[in-house]
Design a protein around this motif. Structure first.
Motif, PDB file in Angstrom:
ATOM      1  N   PHE A  66     -11.125 -62.948 -15.900  1.00 36.61           N
ATOM      2  CA  PHE A  66     -10.598 -62.115 -16.975  1.00 36.61           C
ATOM      3  C   PHE A  66     -10.934 -60.648 -16.779  1.00 36.61           C
ATOM      4  CE2 PHE A  66     -11.109 -60.211 -21.209  1.00 36.61           C
ATOM      5  CZ  PHE A  66      -9.797 -60.279 -21.602  1.00 36.61           C
ATOM      6  N   TYR A  67     -12.190 -60.355 -16.471  1.00 33.91           N
ATOM      7  CA  TYR A  67     -12.594 -58.966 -16.361  1.00 33.91           C
ATOM      8  C   TYR A  67     -12.244 -58.381 -14.991  1.00 33.91           C
ATOM      9  CZ  TYR A  67     -15.259 -59.484 -20.645  1.00 33.91           C
ATOM     10  OH  TYR A  67     -15.624 -59.691 -21.949  1.00 33.91           O
ATOM     11  N   GLY A  68     -12.070 -59.257 -14.013  1.00 32.13           N
ATOM     12  CA  GLY A  68     -11.727 -58.774 -12.684  1.00 32.13           C
ATOM     13  C   GLY A  68     -12.843 -57.999 -12.011  1.00 32.13           C
ATOM     14  N   ASP A  73     -22.166 -58.103 -13.174  1.00 33.52           N
ATOM     15  CA  ASP A  73     -21.940 -56.807 -13.824  1.00 33.52           C
ATOM     16  C   ASP A  73     -21.506 -57.008 -15.268  1.00 33.52           C
ATOM     17  OD1 ASP A  73     -22.541 -55.649 -11.507  1.00 33.52           O
ATOM     18  OD2 ASP A  73     -20.539 -54.893 -11.027  1.00 33.52           O
ATOM     19  N   ASP A  77     -23.514 -55.827 -18.564  1.00 29.13           N
ATOM     20  CA  ASP A  77     -22.916 -54.982 -19.596  1.00 29.13           C
ATOM     21  C   ASP A  77     -23.229 -55.490 -20.989  1.00 29.13           C
ATOM     22  OD1 ASP A  77     -21.794 -53.096 -18.097  1.00 29.13           O
ATOM     23  OD2 ASP A  77     -19.742 -53.855 -18.159  1.00 29.13           O
ATOM     24  N   TYR A 171     -19.997 -55.568 -38.824  1.00 23.59           N
ATOM     25  CA  TYR A 171     -19.573 -56.013 -37.496  1.00 23.59           C
ATOM     26  C   TYR A 171     -19.947 -54.963 -36.449  1.00 23.59           C
ATOM     27  CZ  TYR A 171     -15.929 -52.519 -37.320  1.00 23.59           C
ATOM     28  OH  TYR A 171     -15.274 -51.330 -37.263  1.00 23.59           O
ATOM     29  N   THR A 183     -26.958 -49.863 -18.012  1.00 21.00           N
ATOM     30  CA  THR A 183     -25.967 -50.318 -18.973  1.00 21.00           C
ATOM     31  C   THR A 183     -26.564 -50.417 -20.367  1.00 21.00           C
ATOM     32  OG1 THR A 183     -26.541 -52.606 -18.556  1.00 21.00           O
ATOM     33  CG2 THR A 183     -24.760 -51.675 -17.249  1.00 21.00           C
ATOM     34  N   GLN A 278     -19.472 -60.155 -34.668  1.00 29.19           N
ATOM     35  CA  GLN A 278     -18.771 -59.456 -33.605  1.00 29.19           C
ATOM     36  C   GLN A 278     -19.736 -58.540 -32.850  1.00 29.19           C
ATOM     37  OE1 GLN A 278     -15.707 -60.348 -32.971  1.00 29.19           O
ATOM     38  NE2 GLN A 278     -15.547 -59.094 -31.153  1.00 29.19           N
ATOM     39  N   PRO A 280     -21.333 -57.373 -29.659  1.00 30.47           N
ATOM     40  CA  PRO A 280     -20.804 -57.514 -28.299  1.00 30.47           C
ATOM     41  C   PRO A 280     -21.856 -57.883 -27.262  1.00 30.47           C
ATOM     42  CG  PRO A 280     -20.984 -55.209 -28.889  1.00 30.47           C
ATOM     43  CD  PRO A 280     -21.404 -55.975 -30.093  1.00 30.47           C
ATOM     44  N   GLU A 288     -16.051 -66.458 -25.536  1.00 32.52           N
ATOM     45  CA  GLU A 288     -14.703 -66.071 -25.151  1.00 32.52           C
ATOM     46  C   GLU A 288     -14.382 -66.557 -23.750  1.00 32.52           C
ATOM     47  OE1 GLU A 288     -13.871 -62.011 -26.002  1.00 32.52           O
ATOM     48  OE2 GLU A 288     -13.944 -62.412 -28.157  1.00 32.52           O
TER      49      GLU A 288
ATOM     50  N   MET B   1     -22.385 -51.711 -14.243  1.00 32.99           N
ATOM     51  CA  MET B   1     -21.437 -50.609 -14.306  1.00 32.99           C
ATOM     52  C   MET B   1     -20.798 -50.568 -15.686  1.00 32.99           C
ATOM     53  SD  MET B   1     -18.183 -50.070 -11.912  1.00 32.99           S
ATOM     54  CE  MET B   1     -17.496 -51.538 -12.613  1.00 32.99           C
ATOM     55  N   LYS B   2     -20.795 -49.446 -16.250  1.00 31.06           N
ATOM     56  CA  LYS B   2     -20.253 -49.285 -17.586  1.00 31.06           C
ATOM     57  C   LYS B   2     -18.737 -49.305 -17.527  1.00 31.06           C
ATOM     58  CE  LYS B   2     -20.765 -47.526 -21.781  1.00 31.06           C
ATOM     59  NZ  LYS B   2     -21.627 -47.908 -22.816  1.00 31.06           N
ATOM     60  N   ARG B   3     -18.147 -50.060 -18.443  1.00 31.36           N
ATOM     61  CA  ARG B   3     -16.698 -50.132 -18.386  1.00 31.36           C
ATOM     62  C   ARG B   3     -16.099 -49.025 -19.220  1.00 31.36           C
ATOM     63  NH1 ARG B   3     -11.995 -54.209 -18.215  1.00 31.36           N
ATOM     64  NH2 ARG B   3     -11.540 -53.657 -16.085  1.00 31.36           N
ATOM     65  N   VAL B  39      -6.131 -56.710 -22.724  1.00 27.57           N
ATOM     66  CA  VAL B  39      -6.883 -57.212 -21.572  1.00 27.57           C
ATOM     67  C   VAL B  39      -6.897 -56.210 -20.433  1.00 27.57           C
ATOM     68  CG1 VAL B  39      -6.513 -59.620 -22.146  1.00 27.57           C
ATOM     69  CG2 VAL B  39      -4.863 -58.449 -20.720  1.00 27.57           C
ATOM     70  N   ASP B 183      -9.336 -55.492  -9.921  1.00 27.45           N
ATOM     71  CA  ASP B 183      -9.248 -54.326 -10.765  1.00 27.45           C
ATOM     72  C   ASP B 183      -8.342 -53.303 -10.107  1.00 27.45           C
ATOM     73  OD1 ASP B 183     -10.216 -53.798 -13.170  1.00 27.45           O
ATOM     74  OD2 ASP B 183     -12.287 -53.599 -12.530  1.00 27.45           O
ATOM     75  N   ARG B 188      -6.980 -49.503 -15.225  1.00 28.58           N
ATOM     76  CA  ARG B 188      -8.062 -48.664 -15.751  1.00 28.58           C
ATOM     77  C   ARG B 188      -7.571 -47.293 -16.234  1.00 28.58           C
ATOM     78  NH1 ARG B 188     -13.496 -49.599 -14.079  1.00 28.58           N
ATOM     79  NH2 ARG B 188     -13.698 -51.836 -13.824  1.00 28.58           N
ATOM     80  N   GLN B 203     -14.264 -53.253 -22.504  1.00 27.14           N
ATOM     81  CA  GLN B 203     -13.585 -54.532 -22.681  1.00 27.14           C
ATOM     82  C   GLN B 203     -14.342 -55.423 -23.654  1.00 27.14           C
ATOM     83  OE1 GLN B 203     -10.767 -55.976 -20.282  1.00 27.14           O
ATOM     84  NE2 GLN B 203     -10.602 -56.707 -22.390  1.00 27.14           N
ATOM     85  N   GLY B 204     -13.615 -55.913 -24.651  1.00 26.20           N
ATOM     86  CA  GLY B 204     -14.224 -56.844 -25.601  1.00 26.20           C
ATOM     87  C   GLY B 204     -15.073 -56.149 -26.650  1.00 26.20           C
ATOM     88  N   VAL B 205     -15.284 -54.856 -26.539  1.00 22.15           N
ATOM     89  CA  VAL B 205     -16.121 -54.151 -27.505  1.00 22.15           C
ATOM     90  C   VAL B 205     -15.285 -53.196 -28.342  1.00 22.15           C
ATOM     91  CG1 VAL B 205     -18.126 -52.686 -27.836  1.00 22.15           C
ATOM     92  CG2 VAL B 205     -18.091 -54.343 -25.974  1.00 22.15           C
ATOM     93  N   LYS B 206     -14.635 -52.228 -27.679  1.00 22.53           N
ATOM     94  CA  LYS B 206     -13.733 -51.362 -28.431  1.00 22.53           C
ATOM     95  C   LYS B 206     -12.889 -50.508 -27.484  1.00 22.53           C
ATOM     96  CE  LYS B 206     -17.161 -47.776 -28.937  1.00 22.53           C
ATOM     97  NZ  LYS B 206     -18.156 -47.175 -29.764  1.00 22.53           N
ATOM     98  N   THR B 228     -10.015 -46.176 -33.478  1.00 21.04           N
ATOM     99  CA  THR B 228     -10.969 -47.065 -32.826  1.00 21.04           C
ATOM    100  C   THR B 228     -10.458 -48.484 -33.033  1.00 21.04           C
ATOM    101  OG1 THR B 228     -12.696 -45.579 -33.544  1.00 21.04           O
ATOM    102  CG2 THR B 228     -13.389 -47.664 -32.598  1.00 21.04           C
ATOM    103  N   THR B 230     -11.252 -52.311 -32.552  1.00 17.89           N
ATOM    104  CA  THR B 230     -12.316 -53.268 -32.252  1.00 17.89           C
ATOM    105  C   THR B 230     -11.737 -54.665 -32.281  1.00 17.89           C
ATOM    106  OG1 THR B 230     -13.726 -51.822 -33.559  1.00 17.89           O
ATOM    107  CG2 THR B 230     -14.660 -53.908 -32.873  1.00 17.89           C
ATOM    108  N   PRO B 231     -11.997 -55.460 -31.274  1.00 12.93           N
ATOM    109  CA  PRO B 231     -11.563 -56.853 -31.374  1.00 12.93           C
ATOM    110  C   PRO B 231     -12.560 -57.633 -32.212  1.00 12.93           C
ATOM    111  CG  PRO B 231     -12.633 -56.472 -29.257  1.00 12.93           C
ATOM    112  CD  PRO B 231     -12.658 -55.167 -29.990  1.00 12.93           C
ATOM    113  N   ILE B 232     -12.078 -58.301 -33.256  1.00 11.16           N
ATOM    114  CA  ILE B 232     -12.953 -59.196 -34.023  1.00 11.16           C
ATOM    115  C   ILE B 232     -12.269 -60.547 -34.050  1.00 11.16           C
ATOM    116  CG2 ILE B 232     -14.121 -59.645 -36.196  1.00 11.16           C
ATOM    117  CD1 ILE B 232     -14.226 -56.763 -36.780  1.00 11.16           C
ATOM    118  N   LYS B 233     -12.801 -61.441 -33.257  1.00  7.41           N
ATOM    119  CA  LYS B 233     -12.122 -62.702 -33.048  1.00  7.41           C
ATOM    120  C   LYS B 233     -12.274 -63.621 -34.266  1.00  7.41           C
ATOM    121  CE  LYS B 233     -11.119 -65.886 -29.517  1.00  7.41           C
ATOM    122  NZ  LYS B 233     -10.858 -65.928 -28.153  1.00  7.41           N
TER     123      LYS B 233
END
Lengths: 334, 521
Positions: A66-68, A73, A77, A171, A183, A278, A280, A288, B1-3, B39, B183, B188, B203-206, B228, B230-233
């Motif tokens: 999914f993240y590729g 890493d 994160d 959240y 990170t 939520q 992270p 997920e 590594m920070k996304r 995604v 990637d 990106r 990813q997955g945060v905001k 902003t 935010t994903p809230i599943k």
């Protein structure tokens, strides 16, 4: 670690097909087959495992579908968020359980002790997600109570007393994070960050706190019965010194052992807490990953959590040796 | 590594001083919570609702759908038909990309070619043979045969910045590469013409957006300056976040919380009948009885769609007797759910199955709203005509492989037509399965009616709207008479926001909120 990797690899068949999550509904079978081939999903499990193991011993746990990007890493994160949550919850547990536990042991018949014991019994039996939802309702959304007649003074007062304003963030980690290193962005250094941390940490602590209070109380009561405490009392040493220096030290031995294991379990419990808030962290990420059948990430997560368990247990064993000199580590000269 | 994606904010700043007018006033904060975050930033990597929502924020299509399912000009200011196979488009002039480049036909051509390469999108562009550039702002879209859905497909063309996506990235890969595994540059970085620029993304945060100062649409009433997302599943958490004031706008709203949001004085709820049909397919290959039309009809008569919509979906669904929702060309007004147990029993008796039989049924349990409960209800309803159902519900990741294997006698599926057109339903769900053409790819019932298939094929080359609608409605009626499947309902859509966020005008049944035009009071 080897066993974990084998087990997590073995369950992947039951997790379903990761491809569905990756492609749209109208993609043809042939193209899907091609992608599956590219990902190496058509090889026998043994071959897949061999390939995984060969890379793993070199520290490469494959790329997340999914993240590729490399799974390690991705986990790095998300790990700081989880660790901060666990640290915050642990601090709460330590700061609350020791005084309460000790108090309940010294004055087992006091009303306050009975109250604490009662609350902890309730606390231990409420599942963490319920605690979380109740907390959100009370402190984030707010509750307005109008059970009592509002036209009387006492009614208004009771209504106000039982109503809450809400307003606590419910959240995520908020915007105001302090960057530490790598990170790691921290919630601990700003008011907004601490507010965001508050509810998740309380709900996470709520499962372990009652356990520790009861554990400390039981151990302490047992220690207080032992001969050396009676001897100390007979010698006329101040009760304060007896309780907090001599008795507490011996009480803490089993508590540390249990605590080490529980911290590991708490990392696992964060899955629930993180989902509700939520948050992270790795727990949310793992959940997920499961719904997406992101197999490499699932395997890597299990390995990392396994590693955390191994490390905490080792550390606990070492600390144990420090606190209790009668326990000697093997290989060390007596 | 920070996304973290540090977008080319500096590039944009250099692109010229922002114009006065709406752009300068766009300074409102908006916090959105969806159930998932995009995604990737590459809008051609995956065809999904989430990606299209992102496309409408960071990019702009040539034309887009309006609320009542007609088209409105966006980057293409006008278009005209040249001949049966060709449509000419005229681009708006002076439209800027986020990078500062100016939009031209070259960019549209580049985008078109990239769409044809994209795994997920190429099916939509399969009927097209070419995009011919006439001049800087004029181009022709050419189809292989007369194609009635040309404009529908044009809503999927979100021009990408050719200059920005050309060349090699720092890993030596082409910048325009599309890949689901690695990637890519495009996953990106973005440079579109849309109202918002991505400023950071985890990813997955905001994801954070800011308004594009040089956005071409100066008439847009939108005044949101910073977003902003935010994903809230977790459904409950998402609703709590809105009620507690943590976010301004949420989607989707779970049916169980509709009342709670309606009651809250500080929030607005908007619901619409959706276009995603939920249905059961009856596998004729596995069960001999399903070959008998009377048995299929009996099943259709035994199911109480209105009951399911009212009780299980809490009114949050529109009971269906056909595939095409209202507004689609194939929609036949007269078709109503035909719940009638006595009739169902009679038909079963006629077919010689008065004592019923046993079948297996599978449904997902986390794909559609209340999918497992719906399946249980259907199983219970079938018991009344003496059909014993062996039901198994699975998480979606495990369900789809089973679906591909046609592992049960009755299987549930939900379908939304990517083209917003009836023919798409028939092509995937009811045409005779054919591995070579890809027809009937999701026809797990193995239903096959060559006559109706022929009609669909004819409709697919008929550019006269009225004639085409007639054909499609004939197909819809035919499927109903044949009881080719058991339709249940169209899932409703729901959004909720704080009172000061005026979401109603920007929402539509496609579920692409046009946030660029959103007004926050």
């Amino acid at each position: 670690m080897f066993v974990i990797s084998v087990i997590s690899f073995a369950i992947q068949d039951g997790l379903g097909d990761p491809l569905r999550q990756m492609v749209g509904q109208s993609v043809s079978d042939a193209e899907r087959e091609q992608l599956r081939e590219d990902l190496g999903l058509n090889d026998p499990v043994i071959v897949q495992y061999a390939r995984f193991a060969a890379n793993a011993v070199q520290g490469d746990l494959a790329n997340s579908y999914f993240y590729g990007e490399p799974t390690l890493d991705v986990i790095m994160d998300h790990l700081p968020a989880t660790l901060e949550l666990v640290i915050a919850a642990s601090l709460m547990i330590v700061c609350l359980s020791i005084p309460i536990g000790v108090y309940a042991a010294i004055r087992p018949r006091a009303w306050l002790s009975k109250f604490f014991m009662g609350v902890s019994t309730v606390g231990i039996s409420i599942p963490v997600f319920l605690t979380a939802i109740v907390l959100i309702q009370l402190f984030s959304i707010g509750v307005t109570v109008d059970w009592f007649p509002a036209d009387t003074g006492w009614g208004t007062w009771l209504n106000d007393l039982l109503s809450t304003d809400g307003g606590m963030p419910s959240y995520g980690r908020g915007q105001d994070l302090t960057h530490l290193f790598g990170t790691w962005d921290s919630n601990f250094f700003s008011w907004d960050g601490l507010l965001h941390l508050m509810l998740p940490a309380v709900s996470l602590a709520s499962i372990m706190l009652p356990l520790f209070i009861r554990l400390i109380r039981a151990e302490m009561m047992e220690v207080l019965q032992s001969d050396y405490i009676r001897y100390a009392q007979a010698k006329g040493i101040s009760p304060w010194r007896i309780n907090f220096l001599h008795a507490l030290k011996n009480t803490m031995l089993p508590v540390i052992t249990v605590g080490g294991v529980q911290i590991g379990i708490m990392v696992a419990y964060t899955i629930l807490t993180e989902t509700v808030f939520q948050w992270p962290g790795v727990g949310l990420m793992f959940l997920e990953a499961i719904t997406r059948s992101d197999i490499p990430l699932i395997v890597a997560y299990l390995m990392v959590v396994g590693l955390i368990f191994v490390i905490t247990n080792t550390v606990v064993d070492l600390v144990y040796g420090l606190v209790n000199p009668t326990v000697k580590l093997t290989g060390k000269k007596a | 590594m920070k996304r973290l994606l540090t977008a080319f904010v500096s590039c944009v700043a250099l692109a010229g001083a922002p114009m006065a007018g709406s752009a300068a006033e766009a300074n409102k904060e908006l916090k959105i919570a969806y159930d998932a975050d995009p995604v990737t930033l590459d809008i051609h990597e995956q065809l999904s609702g989430g990606m299209l929502q992102l496309s409408h924020m960071t990019f702009d299509p040539l034309i887009r759908w309006t609320k009542d399912l007609t088209f409105e000009p966006r980057l293409a200011k006008s278009w005209e038909r040249i001949d049966d196979n060709t449509m000419r488009f005229h681009l708006r002039e002076g439209v800027k990309f986020h990078s500062g480049n100016t939009l031209s036909s070259e960019d549209v051509k580049f985008t078109f070619d990239r769409l044809k390469k994209s795994q997920d999108f190429k099916a939509i562009f399969q009927p097209f043979s070419d995009l011919k550039i006439i001049d800087d702002t004029t181009f022709d879209l050419v189809t292989k045969k007369p194609y009635p859905l040309l404009l529908n497909a044009a809503t999927y063309i979100f021009p990408m910045d050719k200059k920005f996506y050309s060349g090699k990235d720092d890993q030596g890969r082409d910048k325009d590469m599309i890949s689901k595994q690695v990637d890519t540059f495009a996953s990106r970085h973005e440079s579109g013409t849309g109202p918002f620029i991505v400023t950071s993304r985890q990813q997955g945060v905001k994801v954070e957006f800011k308004r594009f100062d040089d956005y071409w649409d100066k008439d847009s009433p939108g005044n949101v300056g910073h977003i902003t997302l935010t994903p809230i599943k977790e459904n409950n958490t998402r609703v709590s976040a809105l009620l507690s004031g943590g976010v301004d706008f949420i989607a989707p709203v779970p049916p169980t919380d509709l009342e709670r949001i309606k009651r809250d004085p500080n929030t607005d709820l908007v619901t619409m009948s959706g276009t995603r049909i939920i249905l059961f397919e009856m596998n004729q290959k596995r069960v001999e009885a399903f070959k008998d039309k009377r048995v299929r009809q009996a099943f259709a008569y035994a199911i109480n769609q209105e009951g399911i919509a009212a009780k299980i979906m809490k009114g949050f669904a529109t009971p269906a007797a056909q595939l095409s929702p209202e507004g689609y060309q194939g929609h036949v007004d007269g078709l109503k759910p035909r719940y009638d147990i006595a009739k169902a029993k009679e038909l079963m008796k006629e077919a010689g199955y008065e004592d019923g039989f046993t079948i297996t049924m599978m449904a997902p349990n986390n794909r559609y709203v209340n999918d497992d409960k719906i399946a249980q209800a259907v199983a219970a309803m079938l018991a009344r005509i003496n059909v014993k159902v062996d039901l198994k519900t699975l998480p979606k990741a495990q369900y789809w492989p089973e679906f591909d294997n046609r592992a049960a006698d009755m299987m549930m599926i939900g379908w939304h037509a990517d083209t917003e057109d009836s023919a798409n339903f028939y092509e995937f769900l009811t045409m005779c399965p054919n591995a070579d053409t890809g027809a009937g790819q999701y026809n797990a019932g193995n239903y096959c009616n060559p006559e109706l298939d022929k009609l669909v094929e004819q409709a697919n080359v008929e550019t006269d709207r009225a004639k085409r609608a007639q054909m499609l409605q004939k197909v819809e009626q035919g499927l109903y008479d044949d009881a080719a499947f058991i339709p249940l309902h169209w899932q409703d859509l729901a959004w909720a926001s704080k009172k000061n966020v005026e979401i109603e005008p920007i929402l539509n049944v496609m579920n692409f909120p046009y946030i660029g035009d959103l007004v926050v009071k």
